[in-house]
Design a protein around this motif. Structure first.
Motif, PDB file in Angstrom:
ATOM      1  N   THR A  29      25.702  40.533  32.482  1.00 39.37           N
ATOM      2  CA  THR A  29      25.414  39.569  33.547  1.00 39.37           C
ATOM      3  C   THR A  29      26.287  39.853  34.769  1.00 39.37           C
ATOM      4  OG1 THR A  29      27.087  37.977  32.862  1.00 39.37           O
ATOM      5  CG2 THR A  29      24.912  37.795  31.811  1.00 39.37           C
ATOM      6  N   ALA A  30      25.914  39.249  35.887  1.00 39.86           N
ATOM      7  CA  ALA A  30      26.683  39.411  37.121  1.00 39.86           C
ATOM      8  C   ALA A  30      28.102  38.875  36.948  1.00 39.86           C
ATOM      9  CB  ALA A  30      25.983  38.707  38.278  1.00 39.86           C
ATOM     10  N   GLU A  31      28.225  37.764  36.235  1.00 41.62           N
ATOM     11  CA  GLU A  31      29.550  37.180  36.001  1.00 41.62           C
ATOM     12  C   GLU A  31      30.399  38.117  35.130  1.00 41.62           C
ATOM     13  OE1 GLU A  31      32.085  34.317  33.351  1.00 41.62           O
ATOM     14  OE2 GLU A  31      29.924  34.005  33.203  1.00 41.62           O
ATOM     15  N   GLN A  32      29.795  38.718  34.115  1.00 40.74           N
ATOM     16  CA  GLN A  32      30.517  39.660  33.266  1.00 40.74           C
ATOM     17  C   GLN A  32      30.951  40.895  34.067  1.00 40.74           C
ATOM     18  OE1 GLN A  32      27.472  40.018  30.189  1.00 40.74           O
ATOM     19  NE2 GLN A  32      28.911  39.171  28.683  1.00 40.74           N
ATOM     20  N   LYS A  33      30.074  41.379  34.952  1.00 43.91           N
ATOM     21  CA  LYS A  33      30.416  42.528  35.785  1.00 43.91           C
ATOM     22  C   LYS A  33      31.633  42.213  36.648  1.00 43.91           C
ATOM     23  CE  LYS A  33      25.815  44.536  36.163  1.00 43.91           C
ATOM     24  NZ  LYS A  33      24.683  44.791  37.055  1.00 43.91           N
ATOM     25  N   GLN A  34      31.657  41.007  37.189  1.00 50.48           N
ATOM     26  CA  GLN A  34      32.781  40.605  38.029  1.00 50.48           C
ATOM     27  C   GLN A  34      34.066  40.562  37.208  1.00 50.48           C
ATOM     28  OE1 GLN A  34      32.233  36.875  40.054  1.00 50.48           O
ATOM     29  NE2 GLN A  34      34.131  37.079  41.208  1.00 50.48           N
ATOM     30  N   ARG A  35      34.015  40.004  36.005  1.00 50.72           N
ATOM     31  CA  ARG A  35      35.186  39.933  35.132  1.00 50.72           C
ATOM     32  C   ARG A  35      35.649  41.327  34.732  1.00 50.72           C
ATOM     33  NH1 ARG A  35      32.895  36.599  30.691  1.00 50.72           N
ATOM     34  NH2 ARG A  35      34.586  37.510  29.487  1.00 50.72           N
ATOM     35  N   ILE A  36      34.696  42.213  34.432  1.00 54.19           N
ATOM     36  CA  ILE A  36      35.029  43.598  34.068  1.00 54.19           C
ATOM     37  C   ILE A  36      35.709  44.296  35.240  1.00 54.19           C
ATOM     38  CG2 ILE A  36      34.057  45.862  33.490  1.00 54.19           C
ATOM     39  CD1 ILE A  36      31.835  44.320  31.933  1.00 54.19           C
ATOM     40  N   GLY A  37      35.117  44.135  36.422  1.00 50.80           N
ATOM     41  CA  GLY A  37      35.706  44.755  37.614  1.00 50.80           C
ATOM     42  C   GLY A  37      37.126  44.294  37.861  1.00 50.80           C
ATOM     43  N   ALA A  39      39.230  43.071  35.638  1.00 50.29           N
ATOM     44  CA  ALA A  39      40.107  43.516  34.549  1.00 50.29           C
ATOM     45  C   ALA A  39      40.467  45.001  34.685  1.00 50.29           C
ATOM     46  CB  ALA A  39      39.443  43.263  33.197  1.00 50.29           C
ATOM     47  N   LEU A  40      39.560  45.799  35.205  1.00 47.50           N
ATOM     48  CA  LEU A  40      39.788  47.248  35.278  1.00 47.50           C
ATOM     49  C   LEU A  40      40.453  47.699  36.577  1.00 47.50           C
ATOM     50  CD1 LEU A  40      36.501  48.583  33.658  1.00 47.50           C
ATOM     51  CD2 LEU A  40      38.739  48.258  32.598  1.00 47.50           C
ATOM     52  N   ALA A  41      40.374  46.879  37.612  1.00 45.91           N
ATOM     53  CA  ALA A  41      40.939  47.248  38.920  1.00 45.91           C
ATOM     54  C   ALA A  41      42.423  47.606  38.865  1.00 45.91           C
ATOM     55  CB  ALA A  41      40.682  46.143  39.937  1.00 45.91           C
ATOM     56  N   PRO A  42      43.258  46.870  38.126  1.00 50.28           N
ATOM     57  CA  PRO A  42      44.690  47.235  38.086  1.00 50.28           C
ATOM     58  C   PRO A  42      44.949  48.637  37.519  1.00 50.28           C
ATOM     59  CG  PRO A  42      44.378  45.016  37.233  1.00 50.28           C
ATOM     60  CD  PRO A  42      43.008  45.611  37.416  1.00 50.28           C
ATOM     61  N   TYR A  43      43.999  49.183  36.790  1.00 52.06           N
ATOM     62  CA  TYR A  43      44.150  50.511  36.206  1.00 52.06           C
ATOM     63  C   TYR A  43      43.535  51.599  37.085  1.00 52.06           C
ATOM     64  CZ  TYR A  43      45.252  47.742  32.092  1.00 52.06           C
ATOM     65  OH  TYR A  43      45.813  46.848  31.229  1.00 52.06           O
ATOM     66  N   GLY A  44      43.026  51.210  38.230  1.00 53.69           N
ATOM     67  CA  GLY A  44      42.439  52.185  39.151  1.00 53.69           C
ATOM     68  C   GLY A  44      40.981  52.486  38.877  1.00 53.69           C
ATOM     69  N   PHE A  45      40.329  51.680  38.052  1.00 50.40           N
ATOM     70  CA  PHE A  45      38.914  51.870  37.749  1.00 50.40           C
ATOM     71  C   PHE A  45      38.078  50.942  38.610  1.00 50.40           C
ATOM     72  CE2 PHE A  45      40.893  52.886  33.566  1.00 50.40           C
ATOM     73  CZ  PHE A  45      40.502  54.203  33.491  1.00 50.40           C
ATOM     74  N   SER A  46      36.878  51.382  38.939  1.00 55.16           N
ATOM     75  CA  SER A  46      35.949  50.523  39.662  1.00 55.16           C
ATOM     76  C   SER A  46      34.573  50.664  39.034  1.00 55.16           C
ATOM     77  CB  SER A  46      35.902  50.897  41.145  1.00 55.16           C
ATOM     78  OG  SER A  46      35.504  52.238  41.295  1.00 55.16           O
ATOM     79  N   LEU A  47      33.752  49.644  39.231  1.00 58.17           N
ATOM     80  CA  LEU A  47      32.405  49.663  38.672  1.00 58.17           C
ATOM     81  C   LEU A  47      31.449  50.381  39.609  1.00 58.17           C
ATOM     82  CD1 LEU A  47      32.007  46.021  37.300  1.00 58.17           C
ATOM     83  CD2 LEU A  47      32.663  48.086  36.069  1.00 58.17           C
TER      84      LEU A  47
END
Length: 173
Positions: A29-37, A39-47
């Motif tokens: 879902t869009a909300e899950q994508k936002q949460r994933i983004g 959570a991963l941003a501090p590690y240098g990852f992006s969706l």
């Protein structure tokens, strides 16, 4: 491992996690994508969610693997033929798309990756410049030296002296 761990902490179980790609059994879902983004941003990852961006990431991953993951450095075909064959797209399309999205050409990205590999090998100080040139498929040590100086502003021998402090992480390229 970090991506899988973060997803599991969010309660989102991935079907598979490989270099640059996460697949889910069910739609996200869009909300899950936002949460994933987040959570991963501090590690240098992006969706990356659209097809063109995924294609660009595949180009980058192939080049990184080709340069950094291939110890003998042998590319049996030219870069354009290799990318076209691997991605099943015309190289002209890949090149234009890459330039539009990244603001640099595939060739410039490939050269940057090769120069970073040269830096790594120079720092290890186990191979001569000629051996490095051969390993990375330069036509000669002189060609490698010219390209290295053009990109870094230093000669390979001077770089070898100043060492690792001048290397960039793969993420920052």
């Amino acid at each position: 491992m970090v991506v899988r761990s973060e997803l599991e902490q969010l309660g989102i179980i991935p079907e598979s996690v490989t270099l640059g790609v996460v697949q889910f059994a069910a739609p996200v879902t869009a909300e899950q994508k936002q949460r994933i983004g987040s959570a991963l941003a501090p590690y240098g990852f992006s969706l990356i969610d659209d097809k063109k961006s995924r294609l660009i990431e595949k180009v980058k991953n192939l080049i990184v693997t080709l340069v950094h993951g291939n110890d003998n450095g042998e590319l049996k075909v030219n870069l354009s033929g290799y990318l076209s064959a691997q991605l099943l797209h015309d190289y002209t399309y890949l090149s234009k798309l890459f330039t539009q999205v990244e603001g640099t050409t595939i060739e410039q990205y490939y050269i940057a990756q090769r120069i970073e590999k040269v830096k790594e090998l120079l720092v290890y100080d186990e191979l001569s410049l000629g051996e490095i040139a051969f390993r990375l498929r330069y036509s000669s040590a002189a060609h490698l030296s010219r390209q290295f100086k053009k990109v870094t502003g230093l000669t390979p021998s001077h770089f070898r002296k100043v060492g690792e402090s001048r290397r960039k992480s793969l993420d920052s390229l």
